[in-house]
Design an enzyme around this catalytic site. Structure first.
Site, PDB file in Angstrom:
ATOM      1  N   PHE A   1      25.567  20.544 -32.889  1.00  0.00           N
ATOM      2  CA  PHE A   1      26.519  21.889 -32.367  1.00  0.00           C
ATOM      3  C   PHE A   1      24.993  23.119 -32.231  1.00  0.00           C
ATOM      4  O   PHE A   1      23.629  22.091 -32.890  1.00  0.00           O
ATOM      5  CB  PHE A   1      26.843  22.329 -33.410  1.00  0.00           C
ATOM      6  N   CYS A   2      25.198  24.103 -31.014  1.00  0.00           N
ATOM      7  CA  CYS A   2      23.380  24.439 -30.698  1.00  0.00           C
ATOM      8  C   CYS A   2      22.170  23.720 -30.923  1.00  0.00           C
ATOM      9  O   CYS A   2      21.713  24.217 -31.299  1.00  0.00           O
ATOM     10  CB  CYS A   2      23.604  25.551 -31.662  1.00  0.00           C
ATOM     11  N   ASP A   3      22.646  22.949 -29.475  1.00  0.00           N
ATOM     12  CA  ASP A   3      21.403  22.163 -29.714  1.00  0.00           C
ATOM     13  C   ASP A   3      20.223  22.432 -29.020  1.00  0.00           C
ATOM     14  O   ASP A   3      20.400  23.480 -28.067  1.00  0.00           O
ATOM     15  CB  ASP A   3      21.918  20.869 -28.652  1.00  0.00           C
TER      16      ASP A   3
ATOM     17  N   LYS B   1      20.291  15.655 -36.119  1.00  0.00           N
ATOM     18  CA  LYS B   1      19.452  17.278 -36.307  1.00  0.00           C
ATOM     19  C   LYS B   1      20.145  17.115 -37.577  1.00  0.00           C
ATOM     20  O   LYS B   1      20.774  17.662 -38.249  1.00  0.00           O
ATOM     21  CB  LYS B   1      20.381  17.604 -35.532  1.00  0.00           C
TER      22      LYS B   1
END
Length: 252
Positions: free
Chosen positions: A145-147, A158
């Site tokens: 998420f939110c890379d 991550k």
């Protein structure tokens, strides 16, 4: 007689001052507004904090027709949705995550300094990681998420997301808000399930994979400890991070 022309002294960057009461769980938007307001008056301020369970999204999510109704539904389930100032994508928040927020006033130009800010933010976190024997590198992680290019990853997964926001205060200066969200010992399957449910019900095409994420504390295997033998947990990591940030120079 030889004369020498003195170069003008570069302005000294202020050191970050920790907000004294930011250690308890915070409302993310209220804390963000407080940091920006104080930094606009001059100086540099930092908060190391935890957020109650929530979904945090950028303003672009308001374009979805279902956004307001869906936000009310998730809030009723104990997952309120807040809209942050910075860009990126959806970020689920919850216990076991540690946030770092930095705000300061600067004459630097956004186009010149954005990468410098990201690199400085990553360096503060990498130093805290190293005290527990962990090595993280900045890289994108597809499926998280939110890379972004300035994630911090452990073995390709991550562990940290980063973002920044610039607000002009006059013709020559901005206030910068830089933020990082660290997965320490969070419930990763729950966070991904909540994020995926929101995206699916919203009608977006984004879905996330739990195997792309990593806590600093692994679910199994060795337990990272610092040089004093203290085990890595969210509260302990927050204290170590706060110690490293307090007094550090603003990032640009």
């Amino acid at each position: 007689m030889t004369t020498h022309t003195l170069s003008p002294a570069l302005p000294q960057r202020p050191g970050f001052v920790l907000l004294p009461d930011a250690g308890r769980p915070q409302d993310d938007l209220a804390l963000e507004a407080r940091l920006l307001e104080q930094a606009a008056e001059g100086g540099a301020y930092a908060a190391v904090w935890e957020c109650r369970p929530a979904l945090v999204v950028p303003a672009t999510y308001r374009r979805f027709e279902r956004f307001e109704a869906l936000s009310e539904r998730f809030a009723a389930q104990g997952w309120p949705v807040s809209v942050r100032r910075s860009g990126g994508g959806l970020v689920p928040q919850g216990p076991g995550m540690v946030n770092l927020s930095l705000a300061w006033r600067t004459p630097a130009r956004m186009a010149d300094a954005m990468e410098t800010v990201y690199l400085g933010l990553c360096a503060l976190l990498q130093e805290a990681f190293q005290s527990f024997g962990l090595r993280a590198q900045a890289q994108p992680v597809e499926g998280s998420f939110c890379d972004g290019r300035f994630n911090l990853a452990l073995d390709g997964r991550k562990a940290v997301g980063t973002a920044q926001y610039w607000k002009r205060v006059n013709a020559a200066e901005h206030v910068v808000l830089a933020h990082a969200c660290v997965l320490v010992d969070a419930d990763l399957p729950l966070l991904v399930e909540r994020a995926n449910a929101f995206e699916a019900q919203l009608g977006s095409d984004r879905q996330y994979r739990v195997e792309t994420l990593a806590n600093l504390v692994p679910a199994a295997g060795w337990m990272p400890v610092d040089e004093a033998g203290q085990p890595l947990m969210a509260a302990h990591f927050a204290r170590r991070l706060a110690s490293g940030v307090n007094g550090a120079a603003a990032l640009c």
